[in-house]
Scaffold this motif. Structure first.
Motif, mmCIF file in Angstrom:
data_model
loop_
_atom_site.group_PDB
_atom_site.id
_atom_site.type_symbol
_atom_site.label_atom_id
_atom_site.label_comp_id
_atom_site.label_asym_id
_atom_site.label_seq_id
_atom_site.Cartn_x
_atom_site.Cartn_y
_atom_site.Cartn_z
ATOM 1 N N LEU A 195 44.588 25.710 60.138
ATOM 2 C CA LEU A 195 44.850 24.813 61.262
ATOM 3 C C LEU A 195 45.062 23.379 60.789
ATOM 4 C CD1 LEU A 195 42.445 26.041 64.079
ATOM 5 C CD2 LEU A 195 44.715 26.869 63.428
ATOM 6 N N GLU A 196 46.029 22.737 61.429
ATOM 7 C CA GLU A 196 46.331 21.337 61.170
ATOM 8 C C GLU A 196 45.864 20.495 62.360
ATOM 9 O OE1 GLU A 196 50.348 20.896 59.084
ATOM 10 O OE2 GLU A 196 50.572 22.828 60.111
ATOM 11 N N LYS A 197 45.928 19.200 62.204
ATOM 12 C CA LYS A 197 45.516 18.285 63.270
ATOM 13 C C LYS A 197 46.227 18.609 64.578
ATOM 14 C CE LYS A 197 45.265 13.317 64.291
ATOM 15 N NZ LYS A 197 45.522 11.948 63.754
ATOM 16 N N LYS A 198 47.505 18.900 64.511
ATOM 17 C CA LYS A 198 48.301 19.160 65.708
ATOM 18 C C LYS A 198 47.886 20.438 66.431
ATOM 19 C CE LYS A 198 51.904 21.637 63.133
ATOM 20 N NZ LYS A 198 53.314 21.650 62.693
ATOM 21 N N ASP A 199 47.151 21.341 65.738
ATOM 22 C CA ASP A 199 46.750 22.615 66.327
ATOM 23 C C ASP A 199 45.441 22.527 67.102
ATOM 24 O OD1 ASP A 199 48.911 24.028 65.042
ATOM 25 O OD2 ASP A 199 47.753 23.931 63.171
ATOM 26 N N VAL A 200 44.798 21.359 67.075
ATOM 27 C CA VAL A 200 43.448 21.221 67.635
ATOM 28 C C VAL A 200 43.450 20.231 68.795
ATOM 29 C CG1 VAL A 200 41.053 20.613 67.108
ATOM 30 C CG2 VAL A 200 42.455 21.770 65.376
ATOM 31 N N LEU A 201 42.997 20.694 69.951
ATOM 32 C CA LEU A 201 43.038 19.892 71.177
ATOM 33 C C LEU A 201 42.265 18.584 71.042
ATOM 34 C CD1 LEU A 201 43.899 19.843 74.222
ATOM 35 C CD2 LEU A 201 41.674 20.865 74.724
ATOM 36 N N ASN A 202 41.062 18.647 70.505
ATOM 37 C CA ASN A 202 40.214 17.453 70.481
ATOM 38 C C ASN A 202 40.437 16.551 69.276
ATOM 39 O OD1 ASN A 202 38.934 19.874 69.446
ATOM 40 N ND2 ASN A 202 37.018 18.744 69.233
ATOM 41 N N THR A 203 41.677 16.571 68.758
ATOM 42 C CA THR A 203 42.112 15.523 67.828
ATOM 43 C C THR A 203 42.974 14.502 68.568
ATOM 44 O OG1 THR A 203 44.135 16.709 67.209
ATOM 45 C CG2 THR A 203 42.156 17.160 65.902
ATOM 46 N N HIS A 204 43.195 14.742 69.857
ATOM 47 C CA HIS A 204 44.067 13.881 70.648
ATOM 48 C C HIS A 204 43.277 12.793 71.370
ATOM 49 C CE1 HIS A 204 46.573 17.447 69.984
ATOM 50 N NE2 HIS A 204 47.606 16.652 70.168
ATOM 51 N N THR A 205 43.994 11.782 71.835
ATOM 52 C CA THR A 205 43.357 10.700 72.583
ATOM 53 C C THR A 205 42.872 11.224 73.930
ATOM 54 O OG1 THR A 205 45.388 10.029 73.708
ATOM 55 C CG2 THR A 205 44.947 9.041 71.532
ATOM 56 N N LEU A 206 42.030 10.455 74.586
ATOM 57 C CA LEU A 206 41.492 10.868 75.882
ATOM 58 C C LEU A 206 42.613 11.044 76.907
ATOM 59 C CD1 LEU A 206 38.956 11.425 77.582
ATOM 60 C CD2 LEU A 206 38.869 8.979 78.103
ATOM 61 N N LYS A 207 43.575 10.131 76.887
ATOM 62 C CA LYS A 207 44.699 10.222 77.825
ATOM 63 C C LYS A 207 45.495 11.508 77.575
ATOM 64 C CE LYS A 207 48.741 7.657 79.510
ATOM 65 N NZ LYS A 207 49.566 6.430 79.346
ATOM 66 N N ASP B 57 39.620 13.794 61.757
ATOM 67 C CA ASP B 57 40.630 13.973 62.799
ATOM 68 C C ASP B 57 40.011 14.249 64.173
ATOM 69 O OD1 ASP B 57 42.739 13.699 60.983
ATOM 70 O OD2 ASP B 57 42.776 15.840 60.520
ATOM 71 N N ILE B 58 38.755 14.714 64.191
ATOM 72 C CA ILE B 58 38.095 15.075 65.449
ATOM 73 C C ILE B 58 37.714 13.817 66.220
ATOM 74 C CG2 ILE B 58 36.150 16.300 66.501
ATOM 75 C CD1 ILE B 58 38.087 18.153 65.112
ATOM 76 N N ARG B 59 38.115 13.761 67.504
ATOM 77 C CA ARG B 59 37.869 12.553 68.307
ATOM 78 C C ARG B 59 36.803 12.754 69.377
ATOM 79 N NH1 ARG B 59 43.469 9.287 68.399
ATOM 80 N NH2 ARG B 59 42.047 7.734 69.236
ATOM 81 N N GLY B 60 36.309 13.984 69.519
ATOM 82 C CA GLY B 60 35.273 14.216 70.521
ATOM 83 C C GLY B 60 34.799 15.648 70.500
ATOM 84 N N ASP B 61 33.624 15.867 71.079
ATOM 85 C CA ASP B 61 33.011 17.198 71.152
ATOM 86 C C ASP B 61 33.099 17.681 72.599
ATOM 87 O OD1 ASP B 61 31.336 19.459 70.975
ATOM 88 O OD2 ASP B 61 30.121 18.517 69.417
ATOM 89 N N LEU B 62 33.642 18.890 72.797
ATOM 90 C CA LEU B 62 33.921 19.360 74.155
ATOM 91 C C LEU B 62 33.027 20.504 74.622
ATOM 92 C CD1 LEU B 62 37.830 19.154 74.167
ATOM 93 C CD2 LEU B 62 36.161 17.466 74.962
ATOM 94 N N HIS B 63 31.874 20.679 73.975
ATOM 95 C CA HIS B 63 30.928 21.706 74.415
ATOM 96 C C HIS B 63 29.522 21.263 74.026
ATOM 97 C CE1 HIS B 63 29.893 26.334 74.499
ATOM 98 N NE2 HIS B 63 28.988 25.607 75.114
#
Length: 574
Positions: free
Chosen positions: A553-565, A338-344
């Motif tokens: 936590l579910e997918k909806k609870d995690v910021l970096n499971t979302h698209t870039l937009k 579900d993770i779409r990117g690393d933010l740190h």
């Protein structure tokens, strides 16, 4: 005996500790520490790395000289340079670094001024009031040292971090799977529940009748001592000091045994109460009504028979999962995919070991859509933190790289320090040029609960504050968490449109699972990031995902499971 990556890293770390206590050149000390981190984060054994024809000196922070020393350790288990140094500096001095608040310089001062060489020496000097008189210490430091000594003494036997448990368990499982007589094999216990520290490793197996699996188990090359050996259970002590138990179960009971030995104890008690109400008995062999076995072959069968949905191992802590499973309302907990990117992430601009481009390509290879480059701000001098003009230079480089990369975006960011008064370490005119701002505490760890909490809340009110990095500041088995009112922090995050980080680095795993659940319940999203300082660290995301799963936590609870937009939109404060 085989030498693994942790053995090599331990030698290099001890060498760095003793050199720093001795007052050696800072860059020389840092080189050994960096090499230890690089070796410990390798995804394959150093021995295998070399035998596959790869050159150790190609790894970040390891030149020809260090590669030679690592090969010496690999061949002999020791390093002549370290043995020589131990003759000059008592090796027990490095153990004092386990006491929170004591760095090599302070240890060196106490050694030279008071003759402190061991934990016992340190405790006596503190109780006698001798430490407070040393320049730069004082009564408060002395009291803190005494508290730190007690924490070290109270640490549970042999509890090791999850990543180290992985490096012990995975090769052992690989070894056991080579035995054709073993039919089913899995790990249970707190390791399977992915707790942040593990004391023992429990392995369950089924096997063909008449086979000597226990002898094969005790012949494993890393076994230092056979504690007990029987037909259905054997226990061994590995060189790492961790105990491993192997139990052989009947195939018809394997599922029941997995539930029973996975735990937790509290979860199992709750299951037993349900069975008792039905006038059944449940144990490691199955669910029984009198002498009749009702279930036991699979875990799903056990839960179904007890009238509930299957409970994932990470949730088995008796924190409401039983009731949710009975109502078929368990969360659809997060998956790593579900993770779409690393933010740190960090680069060579500060204390990272790879270029921005190298980090980006590694993140893209993991299937990510984006990565945030968040190098330190100027306050972190030890990491060569960036001044505003350095950030401008990095922004320009990222813009060029984004034009070059296809189907991948590098976000412009920073890990900016939260200063003592709650202000941020970079000016607003710099922060407003960035896509993402991670705000963290790296100093003044000893503030009171109210002071520390207000410090963070004030920082969150800054319009550029996006994410609270490694919120509690703890280092597992090394440094206690900051004194913070986490409920107030989570509420402030919600009020100010901020997010909380689950730092996946295995020495942090911060937020805790409990605070992940609190954030979810209060409607605050988290970010699962790795705090990577080299490309190999990007793989740490799996530890953060496990922590998030333990926190429901579910997918909806995690910021970096979302698209870039979607991410850009959610980062904009209203």
């Amino acid at each position: 005996m085989p030498i693994n990556n942790d053995d090599i890293a331990d030698v290099l770390t001890e060498l760095a500790d003793l050199l720093e206590i001795q007052g050696a050149n800072t860059f020389r000390v840092r080189a050994y520490r960096n090499a230890a981190r690089t070796v410990s984060s390798l995804s394959e054994d150093v021995g295998g790395y070399i035998s596959s024809g790869k050159d150790l000196s190609d790894l970040p922070g390891i030149g020809k000289d260090l590669a030679g020393k690592i090969e010496q350790i690999l061949g002999t288990g020791s390093l002549p340079m370290l043995e020589d140094l131990k003759k000059e500096v008592p090796e027990d001095l490095s153990r004092l670094l386990d006491v929170g608040g004591l760095g090599p310089k302070r240890v060196a001062t106490m050694y030279k001024e008071l003759g402190v060489e061991s934990l016992d020496d340190l405790e006596k000097a503190a109780k006698d009031g001798k430490i407070r008189d040393l320049e730069g210490f004082g009564k408060k430091t002395e009291e803190s040292i005494l508290e730190g000594i007690q924490r070290v003494k109270q640490q549970k036997r042999g509890r090791i971090r999850l990543d180290k448990a992985d490096r012990i368990a995975e090769p052992l499982l690989e070894y056991l799977r080579k035995n054709d007589d073993i039919k089913s094999l899995d790990v249970a216990g707190s390791y399977r529940r992915r707790k942040e520290t593990v004391r023992d490793i429990d392995i369950l197996a089924t096997c063909k009748k008449g086979t000597d699996v226990m002898k094969y188990f005790s012949d494993y090359e890393d076994v230092e001592k056979v504690v007990a050996e029987g037909e259905t259970k054997s226990s061994v002590l590995l060189r790492s000091g961790i105990q491993v138990d192997l139990r052989v179960m009947p195939q018809v009971s394997f599922g029941a045994a997995m539930v029973y030995f996975t735990g937790s104890k509290e979860h199992n008690i709750a299951l037993r109460k349900i069975a008792i109400r039905k006038k059944w008995k449940v144990n490691e062999y199955g669910i029984f009504k009198g002498d009749d076995r009702l279930a036991g072959k699979t875990e799903e069968e056990i839960y179904d028979r007890l009238g509930m949905a299957y409970v994932p191992p990470e949730l088995r802590e008796d924190r409401g999962e039983i009731e949710a499973a009975q109502k078929d309302k368990l969360p659809d907990i997060l998956q790593q995919d579900d993770i779409r990117g690393d933010l740190h992430c960090h680069s060579k601009y500060t204390d990272g070991h790879n270029t921005i481009e190298e980090m980006a390509k590694a993140a893209k290879d993991l299937g990510y859509d984006y990565m945030a480059m968040t190098d330190h701000s100027k306050r972190v001098t030890v990491a060569h933190g960036l001044k505003p003009e350095d950030v401008e230079r990095q922004i320009a480089e990222i813009d060029k790289l984004n034009k070059k990369l296809k189907d991948f975006t590098i976000l412009k960011g920073t890990e900016v320090d939260i200063l003592k008064d709650g202000s941020l370490d970079l000016p607003d005119e710099t922060l407003e040029k960035l896509d993402i701002v991670v705000c963290s505490i790296h100093s003044y760890f000893d503030l009171s609960r109210s002071e520390q909490t207000e410090r963070v809340i004030k920082a969150m009110k800054n319009k550029h504050f996006n994410i609270l990095g490694h919120p509690s500041g703890r280092l597992i088995n090394e440094r206690e968490p900051l004194q913070l009112d986490m409920e107030k922090i989570v509420k402030a995050a919600k009020d100010n449109g901020c997010f909380l980080e689950v730092n996946s680095h295995p020495d942090r795993l911060d937020l805790t699972d409990i605070n992940c659940k609190m954030a979810k319940d209060m409607g605050v999203k988290v970010v699962i990031s790795t705090d990577s300082h080299q490309v190999n660290h990007l793989d740490y995301i799996r530890f953060g995902v496990s922590q998030a799963r333990r926190g429901w936590l579910e997918k909806k609870d995690v910021l970096n499971t979302h698209t870039l937009k979607q991410l850009h939109s959610m980062l904009k404060k209203k």
